[in-house]
Design a protein around this motif. Structure first.
Motif, PDB file in Angstrom:
ATOM      1  N   LEU A   1       0.749  -1.093   0.035  1.00 21.86           N
ATOM      2  CA  LEU A   1      -0.062   0.155  -0.033  1.00 21.86           C
ATOM      3  C   LEU A   1       0.855   1.228   0.234  1.00 21.86           C
ATOM      4  CD1 LEU A   1      -2.959  -0.811   2.507  1.00 21.86           C
ATOM      5  CD2 LEU A   1      -3.043  -0.340  -0.098  1.00 21.86           C
ATOM      6  N   ARG A   2       1.796   1.235   0.805  1.00 21.08           N
ATOM      7  CA  ARG A   2       2.868   2.343   0.849  1.00 21.08           C
ATOM      8  C   ARG A   2       3.507   2.954  -0.336  1.00 21.08           C
ATOM      9  NH1 ARG A   2       4.867   0.613   6.671  1.00 21.08           N
ATOM     10  NH2 ARG A   2       3.452   1.858   8.087  1.00 21.08           N
ATOM     11  N   THR A   3       4.125   1.716  -1.014  1.00 25.48           N
ATOM     12  CA  THR A   3       5.048   1.827  -2.098  1.00 25.48           C
ATOM     13  C   THR A   3       4.464   1.441  -3.635  1.00 25.48           C
ATOM     14  OG1 THR A   3       5.921  -0.225  -1.801  1.00 25.48           O
ATOM     15  CG2 THR A   3       6.936   1.638  -0.476  1.00 25.48           C
ATOM     16  N   GLY A   4       3.424   0.691  -3.412  1.00 22.51           N
ATOM     17  CA  GLY A   4       2.951   0.078  -4.916  1.00 22.51           C
ATOM     18  C   GLY A   4       3.689  -1.153  -5.313  1.00 22.51           C
ATOM     19  N   ASN A   5       4.685  -1.711  -4.537  1.00 26.57           N
ATOM     20  CA  ASN A   5       5.492  -2.569  -4.769  1.00 26.57           C
ATOM     21  C   ASN A   5       5.797  -3.393  -3.513  1.00 26.57           C
ATOM     22  OD1 ASN A   5       6.722  -2.160  -7.581  1.00 26.57           O
ATOM     23  ND2 ASN A   5       7.130  -0.086  -6.672  1.00 26.57           N
ATOM     24  N   LEU A   6       5.786  -4.828  -3.805  1.00 29.33           N
ATOM     25  CA  LEU A   6       6.114  -5.812  -2.815  1.00 29.33           C
ATOM     26  C   LEU A   6       7.814  -5.622  -2.317  1.00 29.33           C
ATOM     27  CD1 LEU A   6       4.669  -9.099  -3.624  1.00 29.33           C
ATOM     28  CD2 LEU A   6       3.709  -7.443  -2.187  1.00 29.33           C
ATOM     29  N   PRO A   7       7.881  -5.661  -0.942  1.00 31.60           N
ATOM     30  CA  PRO A   7       9.271  -5.471  -0.438  1.00 31.60           C
ATOM     31  C   PRO A   7      10.009  -6.701  -0.657  1.00 31.60           C
ATOM     32  CG  PRO A   7       7.764  -5.926   1.356  1.00 31.60           C
ATOM     33  CD  PRO A   7       6.930  -5.897   0.329  1.00 31.60           C
ATOM     34  N   SER A   8      11.390  -6.408  -0.638  1.00 31.18           N
ATOM     35  CA  SER A   8      12.379  -7.615  -0.955  1.00 31.18           C
ATOM     36  C   SER A   8      12.144  -8.794  -0.189  1.00 31.18           C
ATOM     37  CB  SER A   8      13.852  -7.303  -1.026  1.00 31.18           C
ATOM     38  OG  SER A   8      14.059  -6.771   0.445  1.00 31.18           O
ATOM     39  N   LYS A   9      11.706  -8.613   1.063  1.00 30.34           N
ATOM     40  CA  LYS A   9      11.352  -9.788   2.268  1.00 30.34           C
ATOM     41  C   LYS A   9      10.222 -10.561   1.692  1.00 30.34           C
ATOM     42  CE  LYS A   9       8.671  -7.162   5.222  1.00 30.34           C
ATOM     43  NZ  LYS A   9       8.400  -6.768   6.763  1.00 30.34           N
ATOM     44  N   ALA A  10       9.361 -10.043   0.744  1.00 27.39           N
ATOM     45  CA  ALA A  10       8.380 -10.921   0.232  1.00 27.39           C
ATOM     46  C   ALA A  10       8.595 -12.344  -0.305  1.00 27.39           C
ATOM     47  CB  ALA A  10       7.493 -10.109  -0.628  1.00 27.39           C
ATOM     48  N   LYS A  11      10.079 -12.178  -0.862  1.00 27.06           N
ATOM     49  CA  LYS A  11      10.449 -13.416  -1.522  1.00 27.06           C
ATOM     50  C   LYS A  11      10.624 -14.732  -0.741  1.00 27.06           C
ATOM     51  CE  LYS A  11      12.682 -10.724  -5.252  1.00 27.06           C
ATOM     52  NZ  LYS A  11      13.995 -10.572  -6.110  1.00 27.06           N
ATOM     53  N   ALA A  12      10.491 -14.200   0.501  1.00 29.25           N
ATOM     54  CA  ALA A  12      10.685 -15.471   1.515  1.00 29.25           C
ATOM     55  C   ALA A  12       9.573 -16.354   1.687  1.00 29.25           C
ATOM     56  CB  ALA A  12      11.277 -14.786   2.794  1.00 29.25           C
ATOM     57  N   PHE A  13       8.421 -15.600   1.078  1.00 23.86           N
ATOM     58  CA  PHE A  13       7.296 -16.239   1.431  1.00 23.86           C
ATOM     59  C   PHE A  13       6.425 -16.810   0.146  1.00 23.86           C
ATOM     60  CE2 PHE A  13       7.531 -13.091   4.443  1.00 23.86           C
ATOM     61  CZ  PHE A  13       6.570 -13.623   5.729  1.00 23.86           C
ATOM     62  N   ASP A  14       5.490 -17.869   0.174  1.00 26.54           N
ATOM     63  CA  ASP A  14       5.223 -18.457  -0.987  1.00 26.54           C
ATOM     64  C   ASP A  14       4.037 -17.403  -1.522  1.00 26.54           C
ATOM     65  OD1 ASP A  14       3.050 -19.927  -2.357  1.00 26.54           O
ATOM     66  OD2 ASP A  14       4.002 -21.686  -1.734  1.00 26.54           O
ATOM     67  N   ILE A  15       3.979 -17.252  -2.823  1.00 28.42           N
ATOM     68  CA  ILE A  15       3.453 -16.313  -3.400  1.00 28.42           C
ATOM     69  C   ILE A  15       1.682 -16.637  -3.169  1.00 28.42           C
ATOM     70  CG2 ILE A  15       3.205 -17.507  -5.734  1.00 28.42           C
ATOM     71  CD1 ILE A  15       3.125 -13.565  -5.461  1.00 28.42           C
ATOM     72  N   GLN A  16       1.270 -17.804  -3.327  1.00 29.58           N
ATOM     73  CA  GLN A  16       0.129 -18.116  -2.940  1.00 29.58           C
ATOM     74  C   GLN A  16      -0.387 -17.615  -1.502  1.00 29.58           C
ATOM     75  OE1 GLN A  16      -2.171 -19.237  -5.207  1.00 29.58           O
ATOM     76  NE2 GLN A  16      -0.416 -18.754  -6.454  1.00 29.58           N
ATOM     77  N   ASP A  17       0.472 -17.629  -0.482  1.00 24.04           N
ATOM     78  CA  ASP A  17       0.178 -17.009   0.736  1.00 24.04           C
ATOM     79  C   ASP A  17      -0.286 -15.862   0.601  1.00 24.04           C
ATOM     80  OD1 ASP A  17       0.322 -19.476   1.867  1.00 24.04           O
ATOM     81  OD2 ASP A  17       2.313 -19.299   2.520  1.00 24.04           O
ATOM     82  N   ILE A  18       0.608 -14.965  -0.003  1.00 24.62           N
ATOM     83  CA  ILE A  18       0.412 -13.520  -0.363  1.00 24.62           C
ATOM     84  C   ILE A  18      -0.779 -13.185  -1.091  1.00 24.62           C
ATOM     85  CG2 ILE A  18       1.518 -11.475  -1.297  1.00 24.62           C
ATOM     86  CD1 ILE A  18       4.221 -12.512  -0.749  1.00 24.62           C
ATOM     87  N   ILE A  19      -1.128 -14.114  -2.002  1.00 26.95           N
ATOM     88  CA  ILE A  19      -2.431 -13.914  -2.834  1.00 26.95           C
ATOM     89  C   ILE A  19      -3.575 -14.015  -2.002  1.00 26.95           C
ATOM     90  CG2 ILE A  19      -3.770 -14.812  -4.682  1.00 26.95           C
ATOM     91  CD1 ILE A  19      -1.098 -15.278  -6.136  1.00 26.95           C
ATOM     92  N   PHE A  20      -3.525 -15.068  -1.074  1.00 30.16           N
ATOM     93  CA  PHE A  20      -4.928 -15.565  -0.418  1.00 30.16           C
ATOM     94  C   PHE A  20      -4.943 -14.118   0.662  1.00 30.16           C
ATOM     95  CE2 PHE A  20      -6.622 -17.468   3.812  1.00 30.16           C
ATOM     96  CZ  PHE A  20      -7.727 -18.027   3.041  1.00 30.16           C
TER      97      PHE A  20
END
Length: 476
Positions: A91-110
């Motif tokens: 929300l703040r930047t319009g982009n995912l932070p680099s630490k997001a790569k440590a998570f499964d993309i499906q968890d973030i989508i959910f």
């Protein structure tokens, strides 16, 4: 306890006095308790999520607390605080932070779906503006079930892709997760075009009719047909699209007539018929149906092209049609080094082809199309009369400011070099780059190229998979 409620939060090192001092009625700062961890953000940040979302509820709840001087009740959400932190950064930047790569993309989508900001997530990960052609490399392989190789692909602006293989269409969503596989009535699909994320138009050169398929429902909702004077069946040779119309190139089952039908893109009702040909005797020119349809927005014209192999070699025609009048306003007859494949770039204002004899890329400027004289070859023009047909099976597609071409198993990228006034009116200058890392080079002959979101999709002969090419920087 429900996921969203008013409660006294776990302190996590913060005191109640801290809560009170930090959230005064006039403050712009919002404090949120997610899974026992406190987060602070601003009202402006929360409003970026849009209305009717969990974030808008947080904003409304905070306003209610402020108006009633109820500073002890901080909004509480019973969700994962680490995933919330990632979405708050989105929300703040319009982009995912680099630490997001440590998570499964499906968890973030959910989680994004839960909070109602899935559209923001798609924009951050698959925005067409993030397409970086010079940094593309093969990153992911999407496997397909069965023994059939891909025959056609259809992409969407958000980066999802539909792949026809045999009688099936397999769909992958923007995150490249397999979404569905739909069985069709075709033995094999030769033309495939995405009309929306879940609606495609599909046709075949050996099966009558153009089918409109809803891939969420798993079946065809409508079949579009064209009949010639003898009322014979018709097969689909190509499909094209503009913002308002769907174009379909039909050929009669007896191959003695062909036409291009124009349909309303919303209702699929016929609007007009252009390029209608009834073939008499040895009129090979009219015998060539259009096998590729490209809309040119700047000219408001439809480019229709087709080629034919005969005793004198490969010949073809390229016509630009005004669909309002039904007239061809420009025609090129290809007799020397006819195109193996052809494309048009509205951005570069040029038509590009790969010669079937030379295997070289040539172009002609759209700004001068009414006074067309010859093609400008970007490679070795001496190969024009080559009898080896080095361009057989080559593919070419325009995307953005670049032109992508394949020769056997390798991918090349042509870009214009801006020369300014130093060019003195001479031919435009284009430079070729080889795509991919050294380990990406070679392989089976490329059969399809498609572009969607920040990705390029590639299929190869006898390979039961789809290659995904994307920037190493943008890749999740």
């Amino acid at each position: 306890m429900p996921p969203f409620s008013q409660s006294s939060p776990i302190s996590n090192g913060f005191s109640n006095n801290h809560h009170k001092n930090n959230q005064q009625p006039s403050t712009n700062i919002i404090t949120i308790d997610v899974g026992g961890q406190l987060f602070q953000t601003t009202k402006q940040t929360l409003t970026l999520a849009g209305s009717k979302t969990i974030f808008s509820n947080l904003f409304d709840s905070s306003e209610h607390n402020n108006n009633n001087n109820n500073n002890n009740n901080i909004p509480f959400i019973d969700r994962d605080p680490e995933l919330f932190s990632i979405l708050l950064s989105l929300l703040r930047t319009g982009n995912l932070p680099s630490k997001a790569k440590a998570f499964d993309i499906q968890d973030i989508i959910f989680e994004a779906n839960y909070y109602g900001i899935s559209d923001l997530l798609v924009q951050s990960q698959s925005n067409p503006s993030q397409f970086e052609p010079f940094d593309l490399e093969k990153s992911i392989i999407l496997p397909l079930s069965g023994r059939d190789s891909p025959s056609a692909i259809a992409t969407t602006p958000n980066g999802s892709v539909h792949v026809s293989h045999g009688s099936k269409i397999t769909s992958f969503d923007w995150s490249l997760q397999r979404k569905s596989t739909t069985l069709t009535s075709f033995a094999a699909i030769d033309s495939l075009l995405a009309l929306s994320p879940n609606i495609v138009a599909a046709g075949a050169t050996d099966f009558s009719g153009l089918q409109i398929l809803d891939l969420d429902l798993g079946y065809a909702t409508q079949t579009l047909n064209w009949e010639n004077a003898t009322k014979s069946s018709s097969t689909v040779q190509a499909i094209g699209i503009s913002p308002d119309f769907l174009f379909t190139s039909f050929e009669s089952g007896r191959r003695n007539s062909n036409s291009i039908m124009v349909y309303d893109l919303n209702s699929f009702k016929p609007v007009s018929q252009i390029a209608s040909n009834e073939i008499f005797g040895a009129d090979l020119g009219s015998a060539i149906p259009s096998t590729k349809l490209n809309w040119v927005p700047s000219l408001n014209l439809l480019m229709a092209s087709g080629s034919h192999s005969g005793p004198s070699g490969v010949t073809g025609t390229i016509k630009f049609w005004d669909i309002r009048s039904g007239n061809a306003v420009w025609e090129i007859k290809e007799t020397v080094d006819c195109f193996s494949d052809i494309t048009v770039s509205d951005t570069l204002s040029a038509v590009f082809k790969i010669g079937v004899n030379s295997g070289e890329v040539s172009y002609t400027d759209l700004k001068k199309f009414r006074s067309f004289n010859s093609w400008s070859c970007l490679g070795d023009s001496r190969k024009v009369n080559n009898v080896k047909k080095e361009g057989f099976g080559c593919k070419i597609e325009a995307h953005g400011n670049q032109v992508f071409c394949s020769k056997q198993g390798e991918l090349g990228l042509w870009s214009e070099v801006l020369m300014g006034s130093s060019n003195n009116g001479k031919d435009r200058v284009f430079k070729k780059n080889v795509l991919g890392r050294s380990k990406d080079l070679g392989g089976s002959r490329i059969t399809n190229m498609g572009f969607g979101g920040s990705k390029m999709f590639v299929t190869r002969k006898d390979q039961q998979c789809v290659e995904v090419w994307q920037s190493s920087v943008r890749r999740f």
